[in-house]
Design an enzyme around this catalytic site. Sequence first.
Site, PDB file in Angstrom:
ATOM      1  CD  GLU A   1      -0.119  -5.385   5.832  1.00 31.89           C
ATOM      2  OE1 GLU A   1      -0.352  -4.246   5.716  1.00 31.89           O
ATOM      3  OE2 GLU A   1       0.194  -6.011   4.584  1.00 31.89           O
TER       4      GLU A   1
ATOM      5  CG  HIS B   1      -2.966  -3.206   4.035  1.00 28.52           C
ATOM      6  ND1 HIS B   1      -2.004  -2.686   4.446  1.00 28.52           N
ATOM      7  CD2 HIS B   1      -3.533  -2.223   3.260  1.00 28.52           C
ATOM      8  CE1 HIS B   1      -2.065  -1.449   4.214  1.00 28.52           C
ATOM      9  NE2 HIS B   1      -3.119  -1.087   3.577  1.00 28.52           N
TER      10      HIS B   1
ATOM     11  CB  CYS C   1      -1.163   0.005   1.241  1.00 22.46           C
ATOM     12  SG  CYS C   1      -2.354   1.206   1.117  1.00 22.46           S
TER      13      CYS C   1
END
Length: 196
Positions: A177, A175, A81
């Site tokens: 994560e 994302h 991002c």
Amino acid sequence: MSTPTIGVLALQGDVREHLTALATADALARPVRRPEELDDLDGLVIPGGESTTMSKLAVVFGMLGPLREFVRSGKPVYGTCAGMIMLADKLLDGRADQETLGGIDMIVRRNAFGRQNESFEAAVEVAGIAGGAVQGVFIRAPWVESTGAAVEVLASYDGHTVAVRQGNVLATSFHPELTGDHRVHAYFVDMVRAGA
């Protein structure tokens, strides 16, 4: 190299989530805030967050030059991002004083998928990631407007490029994560092992 040491730029953004994902992918992960902490890293993650704030803090903390050197060194770097924005050679809709690190021959449009209240999740097929689509979390996400010949497009969503790789530099506009699926981080850890 069985357990590479990978730093997560910890000036701003979702640092803790990347540290967890990298550890799950069998890397020794640690936050990085000072130039000297880059010295013995095998790879680096530039997290999501706010790209203009990250850019300003990199200048304030004396990290901009060392980070550019790290990217140019050929060691693997992964940006998500805001990290994708930081790794772009050129930006659209950036602030006039916004700095990037470069590293990927691409033009990136900031906030291309909309504002915070237009954030969404979507399944994304990523080349090189086995086991089916990954869940992409798009939060004020950029997309890639165009790429140079050396850039490999790994994923698209709704007709827009959202994951790219150029040599040892990887970037996603989403994302991974923020999900429990750490296959993209495992892919990056494998890049780090191969790069060593």
